[in-house]
Scaffold this active site. Structure first.
Site, PDB file in Angstrom:
ATOM      1  CB  THR A  61      -0.780   0.098   1.163  1.00  0.00           C
ATOM      2  OG1 THR A  61      -0.131   0.420   2.547  1.00  0.00           O
ATOM      3  CG2 THR A  61      -1.644  -1.091   1.472  1.00  0.00           C
ATOM      4  CG  ASP A  62       1.180   5.506  -1.537  1.00  0.00           C
ATOM      5  OD1 ASP A  62       2.177   6.148  -0.498  1.00  0.00           O
ATOM      6  OD2 ASP A  62       1.236   6.238  -2.534  1.00  0.00           O
TER       7      ASP A  62
END
Length: 125
Positions: A61-62
């Protein structure tokens, strides 16, 4: 709004080229596509990226994007539901990138203990 044609003709070719070149990791972004947060999209991350494009690497994920399903996107009613949306079911995320906050792993362990996330899903990651 992003039309299927624009997605296919403009955005997919560079991703397919990266997969074909053997990229081993990818990061989803803070974006929503047609109102759906990418981090919680089984259609984009599993169906398109993994199945259609053939990506087999690590998908991260960011920063804090699982938490953003609750805090920003408002797609989940709680942080626990955000983890379930991002990891449970047919999602294909492998790692939540927030090294300064352990809530993701704590919530995932809790969901696993309750049977909401099964062992096979964890083994995939």
């Amino acid at each position: 709004w992003l039309s299927r044609r624009e997605l296919e003709q403009t955005y997919l070719p560079p991703f397919q080229a990266a997969v074909d070149a053997g990229v081993q990791s990818a990061m989803e972004s803070y974006q929503e596509v047609n109102g759906e947060p990418v981090v919680g999209s089984a259609a984009l991350l599993q169906g398109l990226l993994r199945e259609r494009l053939g990506f087999e690497g690590l998908l991260v994920t960011d920063w804090h994007e699982v938490g953003n399903l609750h805090d920003f996107h408002r797609a989940a009613s709680s942080p626990e539901e955000a983890v379930l949306l991002a990891i449970g079911g047919s999602s294909s995320l492998d790692m939540s990138m927030v090294p300064t906050d352990e809530s993701f792993s704590v919530l995932m362990e809790r969901l696993h203990a309750r049977g909401a996330i099964d062992e096979a899903r964890l083994d995939v990651s």
